[in-house]
Design an enzyme around this catalytic site. Structure first.
Site, PDB file in Angstrom:
ATOM      1  NE  ARG A  55      20.355 -72.283 -60.726  1.00 36.34           N
ATOM      2  CZ  ARG A  55      19.603 -71.642 -61.598  1.00 36.34           C
ATOM      3  NH1 ARG A  55      18.310 -71.704 -61.508  1.00 36.34           N
ATOM      4  NH2 ARG A  55      20.125 -70.936 -62.566  1.00 36.34           N
ATOM      5  CB  THR A  56      26.161 -72.478 -56.551  1.00 35.22           C
ATOM      6  OG1 THR A  56      25.670 -73.369 -57.547  1.00 35.22           O
ATOM      7  CG2 THR A  56      27.156 -73.213 -55.669  1.00 35.22           C
ATOM      8  CE  LYS A  83      42.013 -51.728 -56.792  1.00 35.03           C
ATOM      9  NZ  LYS A  83      42.137 -51.341 -55.383  1.00 35.03           N
ATOM     10  NE  ARG A 105      30.078 -71.790 -59.259  1.00 31.78           N
ATOM     11  CZ  ARG A 105      28.900 -72.087 -59.795  1.00 31.78           C
ATOM     12  NH1 ARG A 105      28.337 -71.297 -60.680  1.00 31.78           N
ATOM     13  NH2 ARG A 105      28.273 -73.190 -59.443  1.00 31.78           N
ATOM     14  CG  HIS A 133      28.935 -77.870 -58.905  1.00 27.31           C
ATOM     15  ND1 HIS A 133      28.920 -77.463 -57.585  1.00 27.31           N
ATOM     16  CD2 HIS A 133      28.017 -77.095 -59.550  1.00 27.31           C
ATOM     17  CE1 HIS A 133      28.027 -76.492 -57.458  1.00 27.31           C
ATOM     18  NE2 HIS A 133      27.467 -76.251 -58.625  1.00 27.31           N
TER      19      HIS A 133
END
Ligand code: NCD
Length: 307
Positions: A55-56, A83, A105, A133
């Protein structure tokens, strides 16, 4: 206007209200045939996702595109992060590309705060570990306001795995700033000691869902975040759901006008029964649609748009 949105605590009541009002204007655009505004033409928004998201991530991408920004989607999988490249080196790369806003995020709490020290553009927290959030809290507040007409004075119960929930933390901060009364509900193992007092002194805690429901205007169910659990916090899924799950008989204890929210993704049958999630009280699908409008408002205002 603030430059970054790292925490819901970055928002005072006036700024939060301006964002919600602007989200309302953005929502009006969604009904039009051409869903695009030219406001961020020529600006670059980078979505930097180090953790899974449906969703986000989609919502930030849609928001930036509807404002005509150039969007670069970066996910840690398949990039030089695998890496071993550090967040700082990744940030310097973004900086070199001239990102006007970076949406991040990250599994580590505080990552957006570090990032803001390394890039010139605006930083938007799209979920950092178990910390915060803030755009989820904005879209939730927007949803409450559009369903119930106000936020000031609303009684909001936030139920379940508060311990691991960045959604809960940002919601407590934003909702209390806007005058709502918040009660955190869940098993004692999933409600950190003193969290209510630490976030906002007026916030209450209850371990008894049944006694809170008749007094609630909004009940926000949280996902049980088993992926963040190293210990066992409750005896079994069945036991959890018997005490803290929202099923149809429990939902009937709510006042007539009350709404049921969930940020998604849901564990259907655990914290929320399917017939509750799909009922007319549920705002779950609306929350997703409102997420695009709320994020458009955030990007627009942080990048210098006028009210
Ligand atoms: C939440 C998240 O990722 O913090 N989901 C979301 O953003 N819609 C909540 C969760 O994962 O339970």
């Amino acid at each position: 206007m603030i430059k970054h949105l790292r925490s819901a605590a970055d928002l005072d009541a006036d700024t939060a209200t301006l964002i919600l009002d602007t989200a309302g204007e953005m929502a009006a655009l969604a009904g039009r045939e051409v869903k695009k505004l030219p406001t961020l033409r020529g600006r670059t928004v980078v979505n930097l996702f180090y953790e899974d998201s449906t969703r986000t991530r989609i919502s930030f991408e849609a928001a930036a595109k509807r404002l005509s920004a150039d969007v670069i989607n970066f996910s840690a999988k398949g990039s030089s992060v695998s890496k071993g490249e550090s967040l700082k080196d990744t940030a310097l790369t973004l900086q070199a590309m001239g990102a006007d806003a970076v949406v991040i995020r990250h599994p580590a709490s505080g990552a957006p705060h570090r990032l803001a020290q390394w890039v010139d553009g605006s930083v938007v927290n799209a979920g950092d570990g178990t910390h915060e959030h803030p755009t989820q809290a904005l879209l939730d507040a927007y949803t409450m306001r559009s369903r119930l007409g106000k936020i000031d004075g609303l009684r909001v119960a936030i139920v379940g795995d508060v311990l691991h929930s960045r959604v809960a933390r940002s919601n407590v901060l934003l909702l209390t700033t806007l005058g709502a009364q918040v009660t955190l509900v869940g098993p004692p193992t999933l409600i950190p000691v003193d969290i209510a007092a630490a976030l906002s002194p007026a916030t209450k805690v209850s371990y008894d869902l049944d006694s809170v429901l008749p007094e609630a205007d909004v009940v926000m169910m949280l996902r049980v975040q088993t992926e963040r659990m190293q210990d066992s916090y409750f005896p079994s899924a069945r036991e959890y759901s018997r005490r803290y799950g929202l099923d149809a008989p429990r939902m009937r204890k709510l006042p007539e006008h009350a709404i049921v929210m969930h940020p998604g993704p849901m564990n259907r049958g655990m914290e929320i029964a399917p017939e509750v999630a799909d009922s007319t009280r549920s705002t779950i699908v609306e929350q997703v649609a409102n997420g695009v409008s709320a994020r458009m408002a955030v990007l627009y205002l942080l990048l210098g748009g006028k009210a």
